[in-house]
Design a protein around this motif. Sequence first.
Motif, PDB file in Angstrom:
ATOM      1  N   ARG A  63     112.096  74.018  98.968  1.00 24.18           N
ATOM      2  CA  ARG A  63     110.919  73.746  99.781  1.00 24.18           C
ATOM      3  C   ARG A  63     109.887  72.919  99.025  1.00 24.18           C
ATOM      4  N   SER A  64     110.031  72.843  97.710  1.00 19.45           N
ATOM      5  CA  SER A  64     109.104  72.052  96.905  1.00 19.45           C
ATOM      6  C   SER A  64     109.771  71.721  95.576  1.00 19.45           C
ATOM      7  N   ASP A  65     109.265  70.671  94.933  1.00 18.77           N
ATOM      8  CA  ASP A  65     109.788  70.315  93.610  1.00 18.77           C
ATOM      9  C   ASP A  65     108.921  70.877  92.494  1.00 18.77           C
ATOM     10  N   GLN A  66     107.900  71.664  92.849  1.00 20.47           N
ATOM     11  CA  GLN A  66     107.030  72.242  91.821  1.00 20.47           C
ATOM     12  C   GLN A  66     107.763  73.325  91.045  1.00 20.47           C
ATOM     13  N   SER A  67     107.412  73.471  89.782  1.00 20.27           N
ATOM     14  CA  SER A  67     107.877  74.638  89.044  1.00 20.27           C
ATOM     15  C   SER A  67     107.142  75.866  89.564  1.00 20.27           C
ATOM     16  N   ARG A  68     107.729  77.030  89.352  1.00 21.94           N
ATOM     17  CA  ARG A  68     107.073  78.250  89.810  1.00 21.94           C
ATOM     18  C   ARG A  68     105.735  78.446  89.108  1.00 21.94           C
ATOM     19  N   GLU A  69     105.652  77.997  87.864  1.00 23.57           N
ATOM     20  CA  GLU A  69     104.411  78.136  87.103  1.00 23.57           C
ATOM     21  C   GLU A  69     103.301  77.271  87.694  1.00 23.57           C
ATOM     22  N   ASN A  70     103.619  76.014  88.020  1.00 19.96           N
ATOM     23  CA  ASN A  70     102.606  75.137  88.611  1.00 19.96           C
ATOM     24  C   ASN A  70     102.175  75.636  89.981  1.00 19.96           C
ATOM     25  N   TRP A  71     103.135  76.123  90.759  1.00 16.10           N
ATOM     26  CA  TRP A  71     102.805  76.646  92.083  1.00 16.10           C
ATOM     27  C   TRP A  71     101.863  77.841  91.979  1.00 16.10           C
ATOM     28  N   ALA A  72     102.157  78.771  91.080  1.00 20.89           N
ATOM     29  CA  ALA A  72     101.298  79.943  90.911  1.00 20.89           C
ATOM     30  C   ALA A  72      99.915  79.542  90.411  1.00 20.89           C
ATOM     31  N   ALA A  73      99.862  78.579  89.486  1.00 24.25           N
ATOM     32  CA  ALA A  73      98.575  78.117  88.966  1.00 24.25           C
ATOM     33  C   ALA A  73      97.714  77.534  90.089  1.00 24.25           C
ATOM     34  N   GLU A  74      98.337  76.829  91.041  1.00 25.21           N
ATOM     35  CA  GLU A  74      97.593  76.254  92.155  1.00 25.21           C
ATOM     36  C   GLU A  74      97.083  77.338  93.095  1.00 25.21           C
ATOM     37  N   ILE A  75      97.866  78.400  93.297  1.00 28.39           N
ATOM     38  CA  ILE A  75      97.398  79.526  94.112  1.00 28.39           C
ATOM     39  C   ILE A  75      96.177  80.170  93.468  1.00 28.39           C
ATOM     40  N   ILE A  76      96.218  80.339  92.159  1.00 26.68           N
ATOM     41  CA  ILE A  76      95.100  80.959  91.442  1.00 26.68           C
ATOM     42  C   ILE A  76      93.871  80.051  91.497  1.00 26.68           C
ATOM     43  N   ARG A  77      94.073  78.740  91.336  1.00 27.91           N
ATOM     44  CA  ARG A  77      92.927  77.807  91.409  1.00 27.91           C
ATOM     45  C   ARG A  77      92.327  77.796  92.820  1.00 27.91           C
ATOM     46  N   GLU A  78      93.182  77.893  93.832  1.00 24.31           N
ATOM     47  CA  GLU A  78      92.678  77.974  95.204  1.00 24.31           C
ATOM     48  C   GLU A  78      91.736  79.161  95.368  1.00 24.31           C
ATOM     49  N   GLU A  79      92.135  80.321  94.850  1.00 28.35           N
ATOM     50  CA  GLU A  79      91.291  81.508  94.967  1.00 28.35           C
ATOM     51  C   GLU A  79      89.981  81.336  94.204  1.00 28.35           C
ATOM     52  N   ALA A  80      90.030  80.663  93.052  1.00 26.08           N
ATOM     53  CA  ALA A  80      88.803  80.405  92.300  1.00 26.08           C
ATOM     54  C   ALA A  80      87.874  79.472  93.086  1.00 26.08           C
ATOM     55  N   MET A  81      88.429  78.433  93.682  1.00 23.29           N
ATOM     56  CA  MET A  81      87.606  77.479  94.439  1.00 23.29           C
ATOM     57  C   MET A  81      86.940  78.146  95.637  1.00 23.29           C
ATOM     58  N   LYS A  82      87.634  79.083  96.262  1.00 20.97           N
ATOM     59  CA  LYS A  82      87.063  79.781  97.415  1.00 20.97           C
ATOM     60  C   LYS A  82      85.845  80.605  97.029  1.00 20.97           C
ATOM     61  N   ARG A  83      85.847  81.099  95.786  1.00 22.15           N
ATOM     62  CA  ARG A  83      84.857  82.103  95.404  1.00 22.15           C
ATOM     63  C   ARG A  83      83.755  81.592  94.486  1.00 22.15           C
ATOM     64  N   LEU A  84      83.845  80.346  94.053  1.00 22.04           N
ATOM     65  CA  LEU A  84      82.835  79.786  93.158  1.00 22.04           C
ATOM     66  C   LEU A  84      81.955  78.795  93.913  1.00 22.04           C
ATOM     67  N   GLU A  85      80.690  78.747  93.576  1.00 19.21           N
ATOM     68  CA  GLU A  85      79.718  77.980  94.360  1.00 19.21           C
ATOM     69  C   GLU A  85      79.354  76.659  93.701  1.00 19.21           C
ATOM     70  N   GLU A  86      78.741  75.821  94.521  1.00 15.50           N
ATOM     71  CA  GLU A  86      78.202  74.526  94.102  1.00 15.50           C
ATOM     72  C   GLU A  86      79.280  73.658  93.455  1.00 15.50           C
ATOM     73  N   GLU A  87      78.952  73.025  92.300  1.00 19.31           N
ATOM     74  CA  GLU A  87      79.877  72.084  91.682  1.00 19.31           C
ATOM     75  C   GLU A  87      80.927  72.752  90.798  1.00 19.31           C
ATOM     76  N   LEU A  88      80.749  74.010  90.489  1.00 16.71           N
ATOM     77  CA  LEU A  88      81.625  74.662  89.530  1.00 16.71           C
ATOM     78  C   LEU A  88      83.108  74.630  89.927  1.00 16.71           C
ATOM     79  N   PRO A  89      83.472  74.770  91.215  1.00 11.53           N
ATOM     80  CA  PRO A  89      84.908  74.746  91.529  1.00 11.53           C
ATOM     81  C   PRO A  89      85.626  73.507  91.032  1.00 11.53           C
ATOM     82  N   TYR A  90      84.941  72.368  90.985  1.00 13.23           N
ATOM     83  CA  TYR A  90      85.587  71.121  90.576  1.00 13.23           C
ATOM     84  C   TYR A  90      85.736  71.021  89.061  1.00 13.23           C
ATOM     85  N   ALA A  91      85.065  71.914  88.336  1.00 12.15           N
ATOM     86  CA  ALA A  91      85.169  71.939  86.881  1.00 12.15           C
ATOM     87  C   ALA A  91      86.154  73.002  86.413  1.00 12.15           C
ATOM     88  N   VAL A  92      86.940  73.550  87.322  1.00  9.86           N
ATOM     89  CA  VAL A  92      87.898  74.608  87.002  1.00  9.86           C
ATOM     90  C   VAL A  92      89.323  74.072  87.121  1.00  9.86           C
TER      91      VAL A  92
END
Length: 301
Positions: A188-217
Motif C-alpha cells: 500500500r506504500s513504499d515507506q518503511s515502517r519506521e518512516n510511516w510511524a514517525a509521520e503518525i507521531i508528527r501528525e499528533e504533535a502538529m495537532k496539539r502544538l500551537e502557533e509556529e511550533l508545529p513547523y519546527a518539529v
Amino acid sequence: MTDAQNTSTHSGFIAIVGKPNVGKSTLLNNMLGVKVAPITNRPQTTRRGIRGILTEDNSQIVFVDTPGMHKAKDALGKYMNEEIQAALSDVDAILWIVDLRHPPTEEDVMVSRTIKDIDKPLIVVGNKLDAAKYPEEALRLYTNLLGEREFGTRTLSAQEHPESLLDLKLQLFSLLPENPFFFDEKSRSDQSRENWAAEIIREEAMKRLEEELPYAVATRVTDWEDRPDGIIEIYCDVIVERPGHKAIVIGKGASKLKEIGQGARKQLEVFLNTKIFLKLHVKVMPNWREDPEALRQLGYE
C-alpha cells in the motif's frame, strides 16, 4: 483476444499536486482505503513525496502525494518544493487538487505554472464540493490558469462521497500504460515502517502544538522491536529547534508529551492491530530547518 492480452498488466505513476492543506493526503488515503499519509488541518503537513499503491485486478496505480507548493522560507521549504519537481519529472498523469470554496491564490498560480507545460494527462480535481457556494465559477477560475493546455475535470468531496472517488479511480486506471507492476500486489506504500510511524507521531504533535511550533518539529524513529509477546516497542525522537520549544513539547509534568504519545499510540495500535509500547524523547537540533546536514539526518534529502 489472446491469452497474452488477457493477462497483460497496466501500471503507472500519478502525481497529486496542489497548494498546502487542499486535501491531497485525504484524497490519497481515501482512495487507498488505508492511511499512508499524515493529515491535519495545518498546511505543510506533508513534507516528502509519499507513494501510495493501489492494485486492482491487472492494474496498479502508484500515487505520489507531494508537499503543498508554497513560497519557501527555509531549506526545508526548498526541499519540499524540490520534491514536487522530482515527482513531476517521471509520471504518467497528474492530479491537480484545488479548493472549490475559494478562488485561486498565489500558491495555486505557482502550481499552474509548474504543470501547464508538462506533456502528461492532467485532471483538475475540484475538492470540498459540499462546502462550496459557487463551485462551477471557482473551477473555471482555476482552469483558466492553464491557458490552452488540455485537461479533464472532476468535482468531489474527498471525505464525503466514496462514489465520486470510484469514478475518479476508474478514470485513472484508464490512463495507465501497459507495464509490469512496480510493487507487490499487497503493498500500500513504499515507506518503511519506521518512516510511516514517525509521520503518525508528527501528525499528533502538529495537532496539539500551537502557533509556529508545529513547523519546527520533526520526528525520527530510532528503534523498532517486535517482541515475542506480540507487543511492538517503538522509540522515537521528537526534534525541535530551541530549548524553549523542548519545554513546550514536553509540557508541565510532561503532560503535552504524554498527550502526543497517547494519540500516536492509539493510531498505531489501530493500524498495526497490536499493542504498542511507544517512547518519545525530545531533542534539540538547533535551526534544523536551515541546516542541510540536519535535514539529511532527518531523511529530507
